[in-house]
Scaffold this motif. Structure first.
Motif, PDB file in Angstrom:
ATOM      1  N   PHE A  66      44.340  32.166  41.435  1.00 52.65           N
ATOM      2  CA  PHE A  66      44.554  31.754  40.109  1.00 52.65           C
ATOM      3  C   PHE A  66      46.161  32.322  39.529  1.00 52.65           C
ATOM      4  O   PHE A  66      46.644  31.724  39.126  1.00 52.65           O
ATOM      5  CB  PHE A  66      43.442  32.309  39.068  1.00 52.65           C
ATOM      6  CG  PHE A  66      43.462  32.455  38.012  1.00 52.65           C
ATOM      7  CD1 PHE A  66      42.940  31.026  37.804  1.00 52.65           C
ATOM      8  CD2 PHE A  66      43.842  33.406  37.084  1.00 52.65           C
ATOM      9  CE1 PHE A  66      42.856  30.757  36.490  1.00 52.65           C
ATOM     10  CE2 PHE A  66      43.826  33.253  35.935  1.00 52.65           C
ATOM     11  CZ  PHE A  66      43.357  31.939  35.464  1.00 52.65           C
ATOM     12  N   TRP A  67      46.366  33.677  39.945  1.00 53.53           N
ATOM     13  CA  TRP A  67      47.488  34.247  39.380  1.00 53.53           C
ATOM     14  C   TRP A  67      49.136  33.892  40.099  1.00 53.53           C
ATOM     15  O   TRP A  67      49.514  33.993  38.976  1.00 53.53           O
ATOM     16  CB  TRP A  67      46.991  36.116  39.049  1.00 53.53           C
ATOM     17  CG  TRP A  67      45.421  36.239  38.357  1.00 53.53           C
ATOM     18  CD1 TRP A  67      44.728  36.556  38.883  1.00 53.53           C
ATOM     19  CD2 TRP A  67      46.151  35.932  37.291  1.00 53.53           C
ATOM     20  NE1 TRP A  67      43.293  36.754  37.130  1.00 53.53           N
ATOM     21  CE2 TRP A  67      44.411  36.161  36.022  1.00 53.53           C
ATOM     22  CE3 TRP A  67      46.638  35.443  35.701  1.00 53.53           C
ATOM     23  CZ2 TRP A  67      44.233  36.417  35.062  1.00 53.53           C
ATOM     24  CZ3 TRP A  67      46.136  35.512  34.781  1.00 53.53           C
ATOM     25  CH2 TRP A  67      45.657  35.963  34.138  1.00 53.53           C
ATOM     26  N   SER A  68      48.886  33.330  41.082  1.00 49.61           N
ATOM     27  CA  SER A  68      49.716  33.492  41.744  1.00 49.61           C
ATOM     28  C   SER A  68      50.344  31.630  41.232  1.00 49.61           C
ATOM     29  O   SER A  68      51.172  31.939  41.298  1.00 49.61           O
ATOM     30  CB  SER A  68      49.339  33.243  43.311  1.00 49.61           C
ATOM     31  OG  SER A  68      49.338  34.174  44.115  1.00 49.61           O
ATOM     32  N   ASP A  69      49.335  31.141  41.131  1.00 49.68           N
ATOM     33  CA  ASP A  69      49.672  29.450  41.119  1.00 49.68           C
ATOM     34  C   ASP A  69      50.355  29.624  39.203  1.00 49.68           C
ATOM     35  O   ASP A  69      50.683  28.596  39.364  1.00 49.68           O
ATOM     36  CB  ASP A  69      47.975  28.841  41.077  1.00 49.68           C
ATOM     37  CG  ASP A  69      47.899  28.338  42.040  1.00 49.68           C
ATOM     38  OD1 ASP A  69      48.552  28.927  43.287  1.00 49.68           O
ATOM     39  OD2 ASP A  69      46.774  27.930  41.795  1.00 49.68           O
ATOM     40  N   ARG A  70      49.527  30.392  38.789  1.00 43.00           N
ATOM     41  CA  ARG A  70      49.971  30.851  37.232  1.00 43.00           C
ATOM     42  C   ARG A  70      51.834  30.825  37.105  1.00 43.00           C
ATOM     43  O   ARG A  70      52.194  31.859  36.408  1.00 43.00           O
ATOM     44  CB  ARG A  70      49.256  31.522  36.296  1.00 43.00           C
ATOM     45  CG  ARG A  70      48.348  31.619  36.109  1.00 43.00           C
ATOM     46  CD  ARG A  70      47.807  31.562  35.195  1.00 43.00           C
ATOM     47  NE  ARG A  70      47.454  30.580  33.769  1.00 43.00           N
ATOM     48  CZ  ARG A  70      46.520  30.014  33.144  1.00 43.00           C
ATOM     49  NH1 ARG A  70      45.850  29.629  34.027  1.00 43.00           N
ATOM     50  NH2 ARG A  70      47.237  29.106  31.759  1.00 43.00           N
ATOM     51  N   GLY A  71      51.861  32.073  38.473  1.00 44.36           N
ATOM     52  CA  GLY A  71      53.446  31.975  38.323  1.00 44.36           C
ATOM     53  C   GLY A  71      53.946  34.073  38.570  1.00 44.36           C
ATOM     54  O   GLY A  71      54.861  34.173  38.908  1.00 44.36           O
ATOM     55  N   VAL A  72      52.320  34.734  38.759  1.00 44.75           N
ATOM     56  CA  VAL A  72      53.048  36.173  39.109  1.00 44.75           C
ATOM     57  C   VAL A  72      53.227  36.456  40.954  1.00 44.75           C
ATOM     58  O   VAL A  72      53.267  35.609  41.213  1.00 44.75           O
ATOM     59  CB  VAL A  72      51.383  36.336  39.594  1.00 44.75           C
ATOM     60  CG1 VAL A  72      50.889  38.040  39.512  1.00 44.75           C
ATOM     61  CG2 VAL A  72      50.644  37.181  37.220  1.00 44.75           C
ATOM     62  N   ASP A  73      54.347  36.965  41.003  1.00 43.44           N
ATOM     63  CA  ASP A  73      55.109  37.959  41.707  1.00 43.44           C
ATOM     64  C   ASP A  73      53.954  38.529  42.967  1.00 43.44           C
ATOM     65  O   ASP A  73      54.428  38.587  43.842  1.00 43.44           O
ATOM     66  CB  ASP A  73      56.362  38.164  41.408  1.00 43.44           C
ATOM     67  CG  ASP A  73      57.085  37.203  40.915  1.00 43.44           C
ATOM     68  OD1 ASP A  73      57.399  35.764  41.425  1.00 43.44           O
ATOM     69  OD2 ASP A  73      57.042  37.081  39.200  1.00 43.44           O
ATOM     70  N   GLY A  74      53.063  39.691  41.656  1.00 50.80           N
ATOM     71  CA  GLY A  74      52.849  40.048  42.748  1.00 50.80           C
ATOM     72  C   GLY A  74      51.913  41.584  42.839  1.00 50.80           C
ATOM     73  O   GLY A  74      51.258  40.537  41.111  1.00 50.80           O
ATOM     74  N   PHE A  75      51.291  41.883  43.247  1.00 52.20           N
ATOM     75  CA  PHE A  75      49.471  42.525  42.442  1.00 52.20           C
ATOM     76  C   PHE A  75      49.612  43.930  43.213  1.00 52.20           C
ATOM     77  O   PHE A  75      50.469  44.272  44.022  1.00 52.20           O
ATOM     78  CB  PHE A  75      48.246  41.974  43.707  1.00 52.20           C
ATOM     79  CG  PHE A  75      48.078  40.215  42.997  1.00 52.20           C
ATOM     80  CD1 PHE A  75      47.618  39.916  42.425  1.00 52.20           C
ATOM     81  CD2 PHE A  75      49.603  39.886  43.675  1.00 52.20           C
ATOM     82  CE1 PHE A  75      47.555  38.755  41.789  1.00 52.20           C
ATOM     83  CE2 PHE A  75      48.700  37.246  43.659  1.00 52.20           C
ATOM     84  CZ  PHE A  75      47.997  37.447  42.758  1.00 52.20           C
TER      85      PHE A  75
END
Length: 562
Positions: free
Chosen positions: A205-214
């Motif tokens: 979900f967050w990767s699809d929104r453009g988040v680069d890392g966790f």
């Protein structure tokens, strides 16, 4: 007209640089205390977006956001009620998208916090578990047990929560659930396939929104062996943490992260991850391996004095650990859980145990004694903090900065009891002041009810001395800590080379010098007497005569050909 969302299609950084994280400078934003755009006293996502020019001017490579999810704030947002939404007090998903777009347009990547060990007790799953009752599939997502005693009124074990008190809480029908942290933070059952699959969905979900890392919160605590009979607290404490401990740093947690790695690597470039794993150093490479999370926090400098021998030992050991996993190490001097390093370095040296470490970690000996500002050598603490920062920023690996350290902020120790928010304080009144002192909202301007944080004041009280530490005040001062950070980050980008370091003999035990492969040298004088050197000084934490590094300061030098 071009909107902020349009900028996602043309970021200023290379989307092909899959190794960007190896030597990145990552700036931690504690959203509720960074900037308040809507004037309700609480920092928010639009507030972060409004300060993107400041972050770009600082020169950071990425921003790490502490939790911004819906939360009752029982633990500063680490009690997550919904992993795939934004707390409405902080904004909306559309606000989040706009923030990511603005950061990407400025060449800044985005890392978000994931809290997988526990949810909030307000999470839909936990509310369903309470309603569903014993033996239900809903309760199996968490860790429920029957109590002891003839009526089950005693907790299943004598385990103690990290925040104090029992680690078990009884619900209306008599069962007990495990919470290793606050009572509002029930532990998830990572043996449940539904739990595992739901977190894969969250990562996508967050990767699809453009988040680069966790950033993975308490990454070492997810999996547990709760085979009956359950051990006592004393038995837990006596067991080695060698991968088979029932509760901490189990080998099987990496089965979870192997699944996560498949998700990360399905993106181009792959999404990154860094583990918050408080484990034995020999176990760190398991989390930092390419098959697991890829990088792990090194917290050793959070426990170190401003001392040459300790810094040398810590750097040498952690570079070796990073090499053994194929990862790069991380360097951290402050974060949202510890006393700010400008204050730690201004305290009297703490009592030390047989292992040479402080008897109480993270400067808590100061908090436990009441956190009096009068106990701090503020000038000396900041001088040492500036020197330590330049030392760390010269090292190979990634550096994590905590919001406000670039202003030289000290810990705010004298917060009235009625204004405190940290559950640590409320679970130990009069004993531990908790972590509020490093979470006080930032000062942006010299004046105003909240020094420019927001129109309606700040959710934690700011001291009067914040005025002289404000961004507005320091931007006008060429000798300020903010100016030092900006120059250091700009030079770091220019000088950074291969991930290598060579120690150079200095002739003094209190002076460390290392060289990077491209002719860049870093000299830190941990003593009080000046140190003579040769070379072109391009940056120093304290002004000195040519050919000199003052006591408790750091200088960067470059070879003539560099």
């Amino acid at each position: 007209m071009t909107t902020v969302l349009d900028s996602l299609s043309h970021p200023t950084f290379s989307t092909e640089d899959a190794a960007w994280w190896r030597q990145a400078v990552v700036y931690q934003v504690y959203p509720r205390s960074f900037a308040d755009a809507d004037g309700d006293g609480l920092g928010d996502i639009p507030g972060i977006t409004s300060r993107v020019p400041y972050l770009a001017g600082l020169g950071v490579d990425a921003v790490w956001l502490s939790p911004f999810y819906p939360s009752a704030l029982a633990d500063g947002g680490y009690d997550v009620a919904d992993y795939r939404d934004v707390d409405p007090r902080l904004g909306t998903l559309e606000d989040f998208d706009a923030m990511v777009a603005a950061l990407h347009a400025a060449g800044i990547r985005v890392v978000v916090d994931i809290v997988p060990n526990h949810t909030s007790d307000l999470h839909a799953w936990f509310q369903e578990a309470l309603a569903a009752g014993r033996g239900s599939a809903a309760r199996d997502r968490f860790i429920f047990r029957e109590g002891l005693g003839p009526d089950g009124s005693e907790p299943p074990t004598d385990w103690v929560s990290t925040f104090g008190g029992s680690a078990w809480e009884r619900v209306a029908d008599g069962q007990w659930y495990l919470h290793n942290f606050a009572v509002e933070q029930p532990d998830l059952n990572w043996a449940n396939p539904e739990v595992r699959e739901d977190f894969l969905t969250t990562l996508r979900f967050w990767s699809d929104r453009g988040v680069d890392g966790f950033r993975i919160d308490v990454a070492h605590m997810l999996t547990k062996d709760l085979t009956e009979p359950l051990p006592s607290q004393a038995e837990l404490d006596s067991l080695p943490r060698d991968g088979r401990h029932p509760m901490i740093d189990r080998d099987d947690v990496h089965e979870v992260y192997a699944e996560w790695r498949q998700v990360f690597d399905s993106y181009d470039p792959p999404r990154t991850a860094v583990a918050e794993a408080w484990v034995d150093p020999s176990r760190v490479p398991l989390y930092a391996s390419a098959e697991s999370l890829g990088q792990a926090f090194n917290f050793d400098l959070l426990e170190a004095d401003f001392d040459a021998d300790q810094f040398h030992r810590i750097v040498t050991a952690n570079l070796a650990l990073a090499a053994s996993s194929g990862s790069s190490t991380t360097w951290v001097l402050s974060n949202h859980d510890v006393v700010r390093h400008a204050t730690r370095y201004g305290l009297a040296r703490p009592a030390r145990g047989a292992d040479g470490r402080p008897a109480l970690k993270h400067g808590n000996e100061w908090l436990l004694s009441g956190g009096r500002q009068s106990d701090v050598d503020r000038v000396g603490g900041l001088r040492r903090a500036r020197a330590a920062t330049l030392f760390v920023l010269g090292l190979p690996g990634s550096a994590y900065l905590y919001q406000g350290e670039e202003l030289g902020l000290h810990e705010v120790g004298d917060i009235a009891d009625e204004d405190r928010q940290d559950p640590t304080f409320f679970r130990s009144p009069g004993v531990d002041l908790g972590r509020d002192g490093c979470r006080v909202p930032l000062p942006w301007t010299r004046e105003g009810s909240s020094f420019g944080f927001g129109a309606a004041g700040a959710h934690l009280p700011q001291p009067e001395w914040f005025a002289a530490a404000s961004v507005q005040d320091e931007e006008a001062d060429p000798a300020s800590t903010l100016t030092l950070y900006r120059r250091a980050l700009a030079l770091r980008h220019e000088l950074q080379g291969p991930e290598a370091l060579t120690w150079v003999e200095t002739g003094r035990a209190d002076v460390l010098r290392f060289e990077r492969p491209n002719g860049w040298s870093v000299v830190t004088n941990f003593g009080t007497e000046p140190y003579a050197l040769e070379g072109e000084v391009v940056l120093a934490s304290a002004d000195a005569a040519p050919g000199t590094v003052l006591g408790e300061s750091t200088a960067w030098l470059v070879a003539p050909s560099a």
